[in-house]
Motif scaffolding. Sequence first.
Motif, mmCIF file in Angstrom:
data_model
loop_
_atom_site.group_PDB
_atom_site.id
_atom_site.type_symbol
_atom_site.label_atom_id
_atom_site.label_comp_id
_atom_site.label_asym_id
_atom_site.label_seq_id
_atom_site.Cartn_x
_atom_site.Cartn_y
_atom_site.Cartn_z
ATOM 1 N N TRP A 1 -0.769 -5.394 -21.257
ATOM 2 C CA TRP A 1 -1.326 -5.529 -19.917
ATOM 3 C C TRP A 1 -2.841 -5.615 -19.997
ATOM 4 N N VAL A 2 -3.423 -6.063 -18.889
ATOM 5 C CA VAL A 2 -4.878 -6.101 -18.751
ATOM 6 C C VAL A 2 -5.228 -5.821 -17.293
ATOM 7 N N VAL A 3 -6.255 -5.025 -17.060
ATOM 8 C CA VAL A 3 -6.764 -4.780 -15.721
ATOM 9 C C VAL A 3 -8.255 -5.098 -15.716
ATOM 10 N N ASP B 1 -4.465 7.132 -15.509
ATOM 11 C CA ASP B 1 -3.174 7.537 -16.048
ATOM 12 C C ASP B 1 -2.575 6.322 -16.757
ATOM 13 N N LEU B 2 -2.429 6.396 -18.067
ATOM 14 C CA LEU B 2 -1.909 5.255 -18.826
ATOM 15 C C LEU B 2 -0.476 4.900 -18.435
ATOM 16 N N ASP B 3 0.322 5.888 -18.013
ATOM 17 C CA ASP B 3 1.699 5.602 -17.615
ATOM 18 C C ASP B 3 1.766 4.816 -16.312
ATOM 19 N N ALA B 4 0.740 4.924 -15.464
ATOM 20 C CA ALA B 4 0.733 4.230 -14.174
ATOM 21 C C ALA B 4 0.105 2.844 -14.259
ATOM 22 N N LEU B 5 -0.677 2.571 -15.312
ATOM 23 C CA LEU B 5 -1.277 1.240 -15.461
ATOM 24 C C LEU B 5 -0.267 0.308 -16.090
ATOM 25 N N SER C 1 1.067 -1.054 -13.307
ATOM 26 C CA SER C 1 1.914 -1.228 -12.122
ATOM 27 C C SER C 1 1.459 -0.397 -10.937
ATOM 28 N N CYS C 2 0.660 0.645 -11.177
ATOM 29 C CA CYS C 2 0.186 1.530 -10.110
ATOM 30 C C CYS C 2 1.346 2.178 -9.376
ATOM 31 N N SER C 3 2.414 2.497 -10.129
ATOM 32 C CA SER C 3 3.574 3.147 -9.525
ATOM 33 C C SER C 3 3.223 4.538 -9.006
ATOM 34 N N SER C 4 2.222 5.143 -9.597
ATOM 35 C CA SER C 4 1.621 6.363 -9.069
ATOM 36 C C SER C 4 0.118 6.131 -9.120
ATOM 37 N N PRO C 5 -0.691 6.997 -8.541
ATOM 38 C CA PRO C 5 -2.132 6.733 -8.562
ATOM 39 C C PRO C 5 -2.656 6.613 -9.996
#
Length: 170
Positions: free
Chosen positions: A70-72, A126-130, A132-136
Amino acid sequence: RSFSEQRLDQVIDGAAVAVTSVVVTDAGDVLVAVSYTGEVDFNDTLSVEPHGGSDIALAAYDGNSSTLVWVVSVGDNLDDVPTSLAIFDGDVLLGGSFSGIDVDLEPCGTQLFDAVDSDAVVLRWDLDALPSCSSPALQWATVLGDTGGDLTRAVIASGDRIYAAGGTGG
């Protein structure tokens, strides 16, 4: 060839770019912070659009296959610069500077910063949320600065503490 030989010399196409920091996560994946202007194409897989001025891209690569995961992108209409990355408690810390007030933290929404000239910043995602932004995804952001140009040059995590170093211009 190692990951750095395979990817860091090929990571970006189509824009003025500088790789500013690289860190390996606890899971062995590789995160790369990039300063860019213009549209950036990451290995013909994902691309990021410019926000204006120079902007920040954070890319994640699988540590085993070197595949882009992924990339942001982060930025506003002025110059934004990444300088350092660190891993802290499974999250990623990014240090650098922002020059505007409405900084777009794609894809996770906009965070308001009250930057005067350019201010030093430390972001915690939060690496787990990047991505998709499923959580903040953005856990917190700290902005430090005065009326002059300010910059976070290094972010280091040790135990349960986070340290930042940099300079102020005013």
